[in-house]
Design a protein around this motif. Structure first.
Motif, PDB file in Angstrom:
ATOM      1  N   ASN A   1      71.470  13.739  46.255  1.00  0.00           N
ATOM      2  CA  ASN A   1      70.187  14.249  46.490  1.00  0.00           C
ATOM      3  C   ASN A   1      69.486  14.005  47.674  1.00  0.00           C
ATOM      4  O   ASN A   1      68.760  13.027  47.995  1.00  0.00           O
ATOM      5  CB  ASN A   1      69.259  13.187  45.355  1.00  0.00           C
ATOM      6  N   ILE A   2      70.100  14.715  48.648  1.00  0.00           N
ATOM      7  CA  ILE A   2      69.823  14.718  50.139  1.00  0.00           C
ATOM      8  C   ILE A   2      68.805  15.520  50.511  1.00  0.00           C
ATOM      9  O   ILE A   2      68.885  17.032  50.168  1.00  0.00           O
ATOM     10  CB  ILE A   2      71.079  14.798  51.019  1.00  0.00           C
ATOM     11  N   LYS A   3      67.550  15.501  50.841  1.00  0.00           N
ATOM     12  CA  LYS A   3      66.433  16.113  51.486  1.00  0.00           C
ATOM     13  C   LYS A   3      66.212  16.042  52.864  1.00  0.00           C
ATOM     14  O   LYS A   3      65.846  15.264  53.447  1.00  0.00           O
ATOM     15  CB  LYS A   3      65.240  15.648  50.493  1.00  0.00           C
ATOM     16  N   GLU A   4      66.709  17.108  53.292  1.00  0.00           N
ATOM     17  CA  GLU A   4      66.410  17.309  54.850  1.00  0.00           C
ATOM     18  C   GLU A   4      65.110  17.934  55.006  1.00  0.00           C
ATOM     19  O   GLU A   4      64.396  18.825  54.526  1.00  0.00           O
ATOM     20  CB  GLU A   4      67.505  18.301  55.482  1.00  0.00           C
ATOM     21  N   TYR A   5      64.489  17.328  56.245  1.00  0.00           N
ATOM     22  CA  TYR A   5      63.131  17.853  56.672  1.00  0.00           C
ATOM     23  C   TYR A   5      62.857  17.812  58.186  1.00  0.00           C
ATOM     24  O   TYR A   5      63.523  17.172  58.865  1.00  0.00           O
ATOM     25  CB  TYR A   5      62.086  17.114  56.039  1.00  0.00           C
ATOM     26  N   GLY A   6      61.897  18.642  58.658  1.00  0.00           N
ATOM     27  CA  GLY A   6      61.673  18.520  60.110  1.00  0.00           C
ATOM     28  C   GLY A   6      60.046  18.320  60.445  1.00  0.00           C
ATOM     29  O   GLY A   6      59.408  17.364  59.378  1.00  0.00           O
ATOM     30  N   THR A   7      59.605  18.964  61.404  1.00  0.00           N
ATOM     31  CA  THR A   7      58.228  18.576  61.517  1.00  0.00           C
ATOM     32  C   THR A   7      56.983  19.350  60.576  1.00  0.00           C
ATOM     33  O   THR A   7      55.962  18.959  60.431  1.00  0.00           O
ATOM     34  CB  THR A   7      57.861  19.246  62.903  1.00  0.00           C
ATOM     35  N   GLU A   8      57.751  20.280  59.666  1.00  0.00           N
ATOM     36  CA  GLU A   8      57.062  20.977  58.740  1.00  0.00           C
ATOM     37  C   GLU A   8      56.769  19.842  57.661  1.00  0.00           C
ATOM     38  O   GLU A   8      55.876  20.065  56.948  1.00  0.00           O
ATOM     39  CB  GLU A   8      57.639  21.952  58.291  1.00  0.00           C
ATOM     40  N   GLY A   9      57.659  18.971  57.552  1.00  0.00           N
ATOM     41  CA  GLY A   9      57.549  18.003  56.585  1.00  0.00           C
ATOM     42  C   GLY A   9      57.948  18.274  55.127  1.00  0.00           C
ATOM     43  O   GLY A   9      58.306  19.353  54.852  1.00  0.00           O
ATOM     44  N   ILE A  10      58.078  17.237  54.191  1.00  0.00           N
ATOM     45  CA  ILE A  10      58.531  17.577  52.984  1.00  0.00           C
ATOM     46  C   ILE A  10      57.825  16.363  52.015  1.00  0.00           C
ATOM     47  O   ILE A  10      57.547  15.309  52.587  1.00  0.00           O
ATOM     48  CB  ILE A  10      60.014  17.319  52.753  1.00  0.00           C
ATOM     49  N   ARG A  11      57.446  16.706  50.821  1.00  0.00           N
ATOM     50  CA  ARG A  11      56.741  16.016  50.183  1.00  0.00           C
ATOM     51  C   ARG A  11      57.826  15.375  48.985  1.00  0.00           C
ATOM     52  O   ARG A  11      58.543  16.433  48.331  1.00  0.00           O
ATOM     53  CB  ARG A  11      55.654  16.532  49.445  1.00  0.00           C
ATOM     54  N   HIS A  12      57.793  14.040  48.724  1.00  0.00           N
ATOM     55  CA  HIS A  12      58.558  13.592  47.583  1.00  0.00           C
ATOM     56  C   HIS A  12      57.896  12.340  47.095  1.00  0.00           C
ATOM     57  O   HIS A  12      57.571  11.662  47.826  1.00  0.00           O
ATOM     58  CB  HIS A  12      60.025  13.329  48.252  1.00  0.00           C
ATOM     59  N   ASN A  13      57.817  12.540  45.664  1.00  0.00           N
ATOM     60  CA  ASN A  13      56.834  11.515  44.941  1.00  0.00           C
ATOM     61  C   ASN A  13      55.475  11.096  45.664  1.00  0.00           C
ATOM     62  O   ASN A  13      55.147   9.981  45.850  1.00  0.00           O
ATOM     63  CB  ASN A  13      57.795  10.235  44.918  1.00  0.00           C
ATOM     64  N   ASP A  14      54.892  12.112  46.031  1.00  0.00           N
ATOM     65  CA  ASP A  14      53.620  12.109  46.531  1.00  0.00           C
ATOM     66  C   ASP A  14      53.594  11.317  47.957  1.00  0.00           C
ATOM     67  O   ASP A  14      52.326  10.823  48.295  1.00  0.00           O
ATOM     68  CB  ASP A  14      52.351  11.136  45.574  1.00  0.00           C
ATOM     69  N   ILE A  15      54.524  11.345  48.794  1.00  0.00           N
ATOM     70  CA  ILE A  15      54.741  10.848  49.903  1.00  0.00           C
ATOM     71  C   ILE A  15      55.171  12.047  50.826  1.00  0.00           C
ATOM     72  O   ILE A  15      56.121  12.708  50.485  1.00  0.00           O
ATOM     73  CB  ILE A  15      55.801   9.657  50.131  1.00  0.00           C
ATOM     74  N   GLU A  16      54.834  12.166  51.894  1.00  0.00           N
ATOM     75  CA  GLU A  16      55.168  13.140  52.926  1.00  0.00           C
ATOM     76  C   GLU A  16      56.058  12.510  54.259  1.00  0.00           C
ATOM     77  O   GLU A  16      55.451  11.406  54.621  1.00  0.00           O
ATOM     78  CB  GLU A  16      53.887  13.880  53.445  1.00  0.00           C
ATOM     79  N   TYR A  17      57.149  13.291  54.352  1.00  0.00           N
ATOM     80  CA  TYR A  17      58.046  12.819  55.405  1.00  0.00           C
ATOM     81  C   TYR A  17      57.896  13.820  56.385  1.00  0.00           C
ATOM     82  O   TYR A  17      58.036  14.926  55.832  1.00  0.00           O
ATOM     83  CB  TYR A  17      59.497  12.509  54.601  1.00  0.00           C
ATOM     84  N   LYS A  18      57.964  13.668  57.636  1.00  0.00           N
ATOM     85  CA  LYS A  18      58.160  14.330  58.722  1.00  0.00           C
ATOM     86  C   LYS A  18      59.009  13.756  59.955  1.00  0.00           C
ATOM     87  O   LYS A  18      59.060  12.277  59.965  1.00  0.00           O
ATOM     88  CB  LYS A  18      56.660  14.717  59.390  1.00  0.00           C
TER      89      LYS A  18
END
Length: 150
Positions: free
Chosen positions: A105-122
């Motif tokens: 369950n690998i989620k790749e993200y960049g400066t556009e960000g990604i939301r997972h469980n109401d948390i945003e990762y950039k």
């Protein structure tokens, strides 16, 4: 309740409601043949694995694939469906390494960000400095953590 606990090196445990986020796990194995995890981790890795098994919102964040941020033994002990947030690197090495640990369950993200469980990762990769290190932000509606790895 929000709580941030420094565990060791670049390893931080972030707790916010049901979310448990663990950054850059490294525990026992020497990195680069001789570096040791100093100080020792505040929690035993077995406790963190138990948290991962008990909480479906347990998330790992890996800033890059160097041994002092990426404990293969620990990662291999996690449930295969554990969410892993990984910066979108040009190199496939870190993702392949996670897959070799049995993580799917690998989620790749960049400066556009990604939301997972109401948390945003950039993630921010400054390629003129390093092609395989990332500065990461982890944010919810009421907190932000800036994680610069080393």
């Amino acid at each position: 309740m929000k709580k941030i606990t420094f565990l060791n090196h670049a390893n931080v445990l972030i707790q916010s409601g049901d979310n448990i986020i663990l950054t850059d796990p490294w525990y026992k194995k020497p990195a680069f043949g001789s570096w040791l995890s100093v100080p020792p981790c505040v929690y035993h890795p077995a406790y963190l694995i138990a948290l991962a098994k008990a909480n479906p919102k347990f998330t790992i964040v890996v800033s890059h694939g160097h041994d002092d941020h990426f404990d293969d033994d620990f990662l291999s002990a996690l449930p295969g469906d554990t969410a892993v947030m990984l910066p979108k690197f040009d190199s496939l090495g870190p993702k392949k390494r996670l897959e070799k640990c049995g993580l799917r369950n690998i989620k790749e993200y960049g400066t556009e960000g990604i939301r997972h469980n109401d948390i945003e990762y950039k993630s921010y990769i400054f390629k003129d400095i390093s092609m395989d290190d990332a500065f990461i932000t982890i944010a919810s509606k009421d907190f932000i953590v800036a994680h610069g790895n080393d």
